[in-house]
Enzyme design. Structure first.
Site: not given
Length: 159
Positions: A76-77, A128
């Site tokens: 990914c950029h 979480d």
């Protein structure tokens, strides 16, 4: 293999060169769900969870994740996002939380991965924060809902 933009003719993975692409406004929406027991959802909705505001924490985690997608997904950029929004909704009749993320920018590559990452990490954050009271929650149905802009145009998922 040449149909995959990240794979060259030799089968090697590379980051796509977007330097010649037109800059356009691009937006993507994604969703994820966390299924849980009614008692766990009630802790979240009532604000009585001992770890604090689960939705606020998940929202911030999703926003941070969108900004770090390029760090997490290898090809990914790095993107200059102009908007990241994460909405969380308790659906008490189905004992689940729905997460929807929106990412936007004016740039040369899309923001689908950022939207998907935001929704996914928000879901992981809910897990979480609630795992102490329930370990068998299920995260699922992570998907791209819609994307606009760019060469491939508009995409909208079936309902």
């Amino acid at each position: 293999m040449s149909n995959f933009t990240h794979i060259n003719a030799s089968g090697e993975a590379n980051m796509v060169d977007v330097s010649a692409k037109q800059e356009t406004v691009r937006e993507a929406r994604a969703e994820a769900f966390v299924h849980m027991a009614p008692e766990t959802l009630e802790l979240i909705v009532s604000g009585s969870h001992h770890k604090g505001d689960v939705f606020a924490t998940a929202r911030i985690a999703g926003i941070q994740a969108a900004k770090k997608t390029w760090d997490l997904i290898p090809l990914c950029h790095p993107l200059l996002l102009s908007k990241v929004e994460v909405q969380l909704e308790a659906i008490e009749a189905e004992n689940m939380v729905r997460i929807e993320s929106v990412c936007k920018l004016a740039g040369k590559t899309g923001v689908e991965m950022e939207a998907l990452t935001a929704a996914s990490v928000a879901a992981l954050t809910i897990y979480d924060m609630c795992k102490a009271v329930q370990k068998d929650m299920v995260i699922g149905q992570v998907r791209l809902l819609e994307k606009t802009g760019g060469k491939s145009g508009h995409f909208k998922a079936d309902a």
